[in-house]
Scaffold this active site. Structure first.
Site, mmCIF file in Angstrom:
data_model
loop_
_atom_site.group_PDB
_atom_site.id
_atom_site.type_symbol
_atom_site.label_atom_id
_atom_site.label_comp_id
_atom_site.label_asym_id
_atom_site.label_seq_id
_atom_site.Cartn_x
_atom_site.Cartn_y
_atom_site.Cartn_z
ATOM 1 N N ASP A 129 9.296 3.040 1.999
ATOM 2 C CA ASP A 129 8.084 3.803 2.314
ATOM 3 C C ASP A 129 7.837 3.656 3.822
ATOM 4 O O ASP A 129 7.280 2.659 4.272
ATOM 5 C CB ASP A 129 6.893 3.285 1.504
ATOM 6 C CG ASP A 129 5.595 4.040 1.822
ATOM 7 O OD1 ASP A 129 5.575 4.804 2.811
ATOM 8 O OD2 ASP A 129 4.607 3.857 1.084
ATOM 9 N N LYS A 157 2.420 11.191 7.162
ATOM 10 C CA LYS A 157 1.558 10.947 8.328
ATOM 11 C C LYS A 157 1.999 11.700 9.587
ATOM 12 O O LYS A 157 1.689 12.878 9.710
ATOM 13 C CB LYS A 157 1.415 9.440 8.570
ATOM 14 C CG LYS A 157 0.617 8.788 7.434
ATOM 15 C CD LYS A 157 -0.050 7.484 7.800
ATOM 16 C CE LYS A 157 -1.094 7.129 6.755
ATOM 17 N NZ LYS A 157 -0.714 6.026 5.881
ATOM 18 N N PHE A 204 0.858 -1.191 0.000
ATOM 19 C CA PHE A 204 0.000 0.000 0.000
ATOM 20 C C PHE A 204 0.891 1.237 0.000
ATOM 21 O O PHE A 204 1.629 1.488 0.948
ATOM 22 C CB PHE A 204 -0.949 0.062 1.212
ATOM 23 C CG PHE A 204 -1.838 1.269 1.129
ATOM 24 C CD1 PHE A 204 -2.991 1.249 0.357
ATOM 25 C CD2 PHE A 204 -1.492 2.454 1.756
ATOM 26 C CE1 PHE A 204 -3.792 2.374 0.227
ATOM 27 C CE2 PHE A 204 -2.288 3.592 1.639
ATOM 28 C CZ PHE A 204 -3.434 3.549 0.869
HETATM 29 C C1 LIG Z 1 -0.943 6.098 4.397
HETATM 30 C C2 LIG Z 1 0.121 5.557 3.548
HETATM 31 C C3 LIG Z 1 0.407 6.105 2.278
HETATM 32 C C4 LIG Z 1 -0.424 7.207 1.659
HETATM 33 O O1 LIG Z 1 -0.461 8.365 2.416
HETATM 34 P P1 LIG Z 1 -1.607 9.456 2.103
HETATM 35 O O2 LIG Z 1 -1.251 10.601 3.002
HETATM 36 O O3 LIG Z 1 -2.914 8.820 2.481
HETATM 37 O O4 LIG Z 1 -1.522 9.782 0.667
HETATM 38 C C5 LIG Z 1 1.470 5.579 1.567
HETATM 39 N N1 LIG Z 1 2.200 4.558 2.057
HETATM 40 C C6 LIG Z 1 1.957 4.005 3.263
HETATM 41 C C7 LIG Z 1 2.822 2.890 3.753
HETATM 42 C C8 LIG Z 1 0.898 4.472 4.039
HETATM 43 O O5 LIG Z 1 0.619 3.888 5.214
#
Ligand SMILES: *Cc1c(COP(=O)(O)O)cnc(C)c1O
Length: 408
Positions: free
Chosen positions: A235, A264, A150
């Site tokens: 990520d 985040k 994700f």
């Molecule tokens: C939440 C998340 C995203 C996307 O972040 P947004 O601020 O919702 O665009 C990307 N990668 C990971 C691992 C995430 O948990």
């Protein structure tokens, strides 16, 4: 004999639910609770009920709701200057990126707003690096990604998802991505080809259900990337900034990625702040006009980002997460439950896997809500527990009583 029943008047909650149902796109399936106040680890609904927030907005609120230092920084900045665009300099972005680079140990950072934008930034960075530095033939750069990843919701990003629902109806998609199984080092070795420029990976897959890869996977993957001139792109949008018991989850295996993506909690739950972080070799592929964002690096976001980072470091939230997470996971594992298959995670990023024979995780989350605990199911079978890292042991002890009652 018949009795006529008059329906009770709709509750305050019901009215908000109906309004959202009527006017909102139906792209989410939230728990039926309407929140109107938050402080620290607690949130309150419109009926005055208090809940322990064990989702922490998908780890965007690691510092707790409305942390006083972050709110003060935002207030102060709002009274001075909020947006300049990158057409001009501002006095907040430089200091913020300086602090961020010092904390993460890299040369430079490119500030964006949402996580998906920072992922897109990293993709553009390693592609261009592949062409300019590695000499990959134009238009042929390939990035390896993992099944059940994700990384966000843009069309490029969902295009390399292995989740049918994330993709269905949204094509055609951006080419140049290759999917391999997560946690499988041999699959990575086999997938790397002459045009592979990057390997994009979550150190723990959060949305997939808190999937922890085998020990040594990140270290071996990073080494494999280095041997082959492939950029290792981590990520850490969800796993970073203390969540898993280290500043970055890659720190568990002493891995330094080539490109680090954060978001985040960098905005402390106040304002969206994200960044792609790298050394000059990668960052210098961007020249004026190559990439940008109207709001990225704005003074309000930068002030919030600085304060959010400072709270994580000053309050040693990584260590708290490590100590409390280890203890909490042990306590969860000790609950004798016929419904639990497995408890897994690192630090305060914990997944409780519900047996298929016991149904999905959703009813467990609904039952927890009735007992004052907010958690959200992920991938049908997993209840995720990821409270703000400021949570105390006593608060978790109290939560365990309710969790145990639900899981038994
Ligand atoms: C939440 C998340 C995203 C996307 O972040 P947004 O601020 O919702 O665009 C990307 N990668 C990971 C691992 C995430 O948990």
């Amino acid at each position: 004999m018949t009795t006529t029943m008059t329906a009770p008047p709709p509750s305050v909650t019901q009215r908000y639910l109906e309004e959202a149902e009527r006017y909102s796109a139906h792209n989410y399936h939230p728990l039926p609770v309407v929140l109107d106040r938050g402080e620290g680890v607690w949130v309150w609904d419109v009926e005055g009920n208090r809940y322990l927030d064990m989702l922490a907005s998908y780890s965007a609120v690691n510092q707790g709701h409305r942390h006083p230092e972050i709110i003060a920084a935002a207030r102060e900045q709002m009274d001075r200057l909020t947006l300049t665009s990158r057409a001009f300099h501002n006095d907040r972005m430089g200091p913020f990126l300086h602090e961020l680079c010092d904390a993460a140990g890299f040369d430079a950072a490119l500030p964006m707003n949402t996580g998906a934008e920072a992922v897109e930034t990293a993709i553009k960075m390693v592609r261009k690096w592949g062409y300019e530095v590695r000499g990959v033939p134009d238009g042929h750069a390939e990035i390896i990604v993992c099944e059940d990843n994700f990384h966000g919701r843009t069309t490029t990003i969902v295009g390399f998802s292995s989740e049918d629902q994330y993709r269905a109806g949204f094509g055609p998609f951006t080419p140049g991505f290759r999917l391999i199984p997560y946690g499988d080092i041999d699959a990575l070795r086999a997938a790397i080809g002459p045009n592979t420029v990057g390997f994009l990976v979550e150190p723990i897959q959060g949305e997939a259900g808190v999937i922890v890869p085998p020990d040594g996977y990140l270290r071996d993957a990073a080494a494999l990337c280095r041997e082959n001139g492939v950029a290792f792109v981590a990520d850490e949008i969800q796993t970073g900034l203390g969540r898993t018991g280290r500043f970055m989850c890659c720190d568990w295996e002493d891995v330094r990625p080539d490109v680090l993506i954060v978001g985040k909690a960098l905005g402390g739950g106040v304002y969206p702040v994200s960044a792609a972080i790298a050394d000059s070799e990668f960052m210098d592929v961007f020249r004026p006009g190559d990439h940008g964002s109207t709001f990225g690096g704005n003074p309000l976001g930068a002030a919030v980002g600085s304060a959010s980072l400072r709270v994580i470091l000053d309050e040693d939230l990584s260590r708290r997460s490590d100590e409390l997470g280890t203890w909490f996971m042990d306590r969860l594992r000790a609950i004798p439950s016929p419904h639990v298959d497995e408890v897994r995670g690192r630090g305060l990023m914990i997944g409780v896997v519900i047996r298929e024979s016991s149904g999905t995780a959703r009813p467990f989350c609904e039952a927890l809500k009735e007992r004052g605990i907010l958690a959200k199911e992920t991938h049908h079978q997993v209840v995720r527990f990821a409270p703000p890292l400021t949570v105390t042991r006593t608060e978790l002890e109290d939560a365990l009583v309710e969790i145990e009652a639900v899981l038994r």
